[in-house]
Design an enzyme around this catalytic site. Structure first.
Site, PDB file in Angstrom:
ATOM      1  N   TYR A 182       0.847  -1.193   0.000  1.00 15.67           N
ATOM      2  CA  TYR A 182       0.000   0.000   0.000  1.00 15.67           C
ATOM      3  C   TYR A 182       0.878   1.236   0.000  1.00 15.67           C
ATOM      4  CZ  TYR A 182      -3.433   3.508   1.053  1.00 15.67           C
ATOM      5  OH  TYR A 182      -4.231   4.617   0.980  1.00 15.67           O
ATOM      6  N   GLN A 191       5.737   7.951  -7.541  1.00 17.32           N
ATOM      7  CA  GLN A 191       7.007   8.533  -7.113  1.00 17.32           C
ATOM      8  C   GLN A 191       8.057   7.457  -6.819  1.00 17.32           C
ATOM      9  OE1 GLN A 191       6.597  11.461  -3.969  1.00 17.32           O
ATOM     10  NE2 GLN A 191       4.618  12.138  -4.771  1.00 17.32           N
ATOM     11  N   GLY A 192       7.747   6.196  -7.150  1.00 15.48           N
ATOM     12  CA  GLY A 192       8.712   5.118  -6.960  1.00 15.48           C
ATOM     13  C   GLY A 192       8.646   4.440  -5.606  1.00 15.48           C
ATOM     14  N   GLY A 211       6.230   2.400  -4.311  1.00 15.66           N
ATOM     15  CA  GLY A 211       5.847   0.993  -4.456  1.00 15.66           C
ATOM     16  C   GLY A 211       6.983   0.157  -5.015  1.00 15.66           C
ATOM     17  N   ASN A 235      -6.706  -4.654 -11.277  1.00 12.72           N
ATOM     18  CA  ASN A 235      -5.646  -3.787 -10.779  1.00 12.72           C
ATOM     19  C   ASN A 235      -4.470  -3.760 -11.757  1.00 12.72           C
ATOM     20  OD1 ASN A 235      -3.878  -2.246  -9.293  1.00 12.72           O
ATOM     21  ND2 ASN A 235      -4.186  -3.383  -7.396  1.00 12.72           N
ATOM     22  N   LYS A 236      -4.690  -3.139 -12.881  1.00 15.62           N
ATOM     23  CA  LYS A 236      -3.692  -3.098 -13.957  1.00 15.62           C
ATOM     24  C   LYS A 236      -2.448  -2.314 -13.540  1.00 15.62           C
ATOM     25  CE  LYS A 236      -6.354  -5.268 -16.863  1.00 15.62           C
ATOM     26  NZ  LYS A 236      -6.133  -6.669 -17.091  1.00 15.62           N
ATOM     27  N   ARG A 237      -2.627  -1.284 -12.728  1.00 15.30           N
ATOM     28  CA  ARG A 237      -1.488  -0.477 -12.297  1.00 15.30           C
ATOM     29  C   ARG A 237      -0.500  -1.325 -11.493  1.00 15.30           C
ATOM     30  NH1 ARG A 237      -1.966   5.494  -9.665  1.00 15.30           N
ATOM     31  NH2 ARG A 237       0.256   5.908  -9.531  1.00 15.30           N
ATOM     32  N   TYR A 258       4.452  -4.954 -10.958  1.00 15.91           N
ATOM     33  CA  TYR A 258       5.014  -6.275 -10.666  1.00 15.91           C
ATOM     34  C   TYR A 258       5.771  -6.813 -11.878  1.00 15.91           C
ATOM     35  CZ  TYR A 258       1.475  -5.996  -6.955  1.00 15.91           C
ATOM     36  OH  TYR A 258       0.698  -5.592  -5.909  1.00 15.91           O
TER      37      TYR A 258
END
Length: 107
Positions: A41, A49-50, A52, A79-81, A86
């Site tokens: 999360y 902003q990097g 995740g 959840n394509k983002r 991943y």
């Protein structure tokens, strides 16, 4: 080791910007350790902003440091983002197994 490991990201002022939670487990097929990445999360104002990416990389580094053979996760189909993140980090979509859920409160 406890029930889970939580890695936290902070901004320069020390405010938490996101977290990732890992649950240790054992693969009975491979007879080796594997961790389930159960939660990633990032607060909305820190997305793109990097944060995740940094948390996912830190999780992989920690697993490698502990001799863990594999990390696994599940994400929603919509959840394509997250899927994009991943996959850019080298995660591979599992096409060999189905995932099943049982709501024991309704069974």
């Amino acid at each position: 080791m406890g029930d889970s490991l939580i890695l936290v990201s902070e901004d320069a002022s020390g405010k938490i910007s996101g977290f990732v939670q890992l649950f240790p487990g054992l693969s009975t097929v491979g007879m080796n350790a594997r961790w389930t990445l159960n939660d990633l999360y990032v607060l909305p104002e820190y997305r793109s902003q990097g944060v995740g990416r940094a948390l996912m990389s830190a999780a992989a580094d920690l697993a490698q440091d502990h001799g863990v053979a594999r990390l696994v996760l599940m994400t929603q189909v919509e959840n394509k983002r997250a899927q994009h993140l991943y996959e850019t980090l080298g995660w591979q979509r599992n096409t060999a197994f189905y995932s099943y859920l049982l709501d024991v409160n309704e069974a």
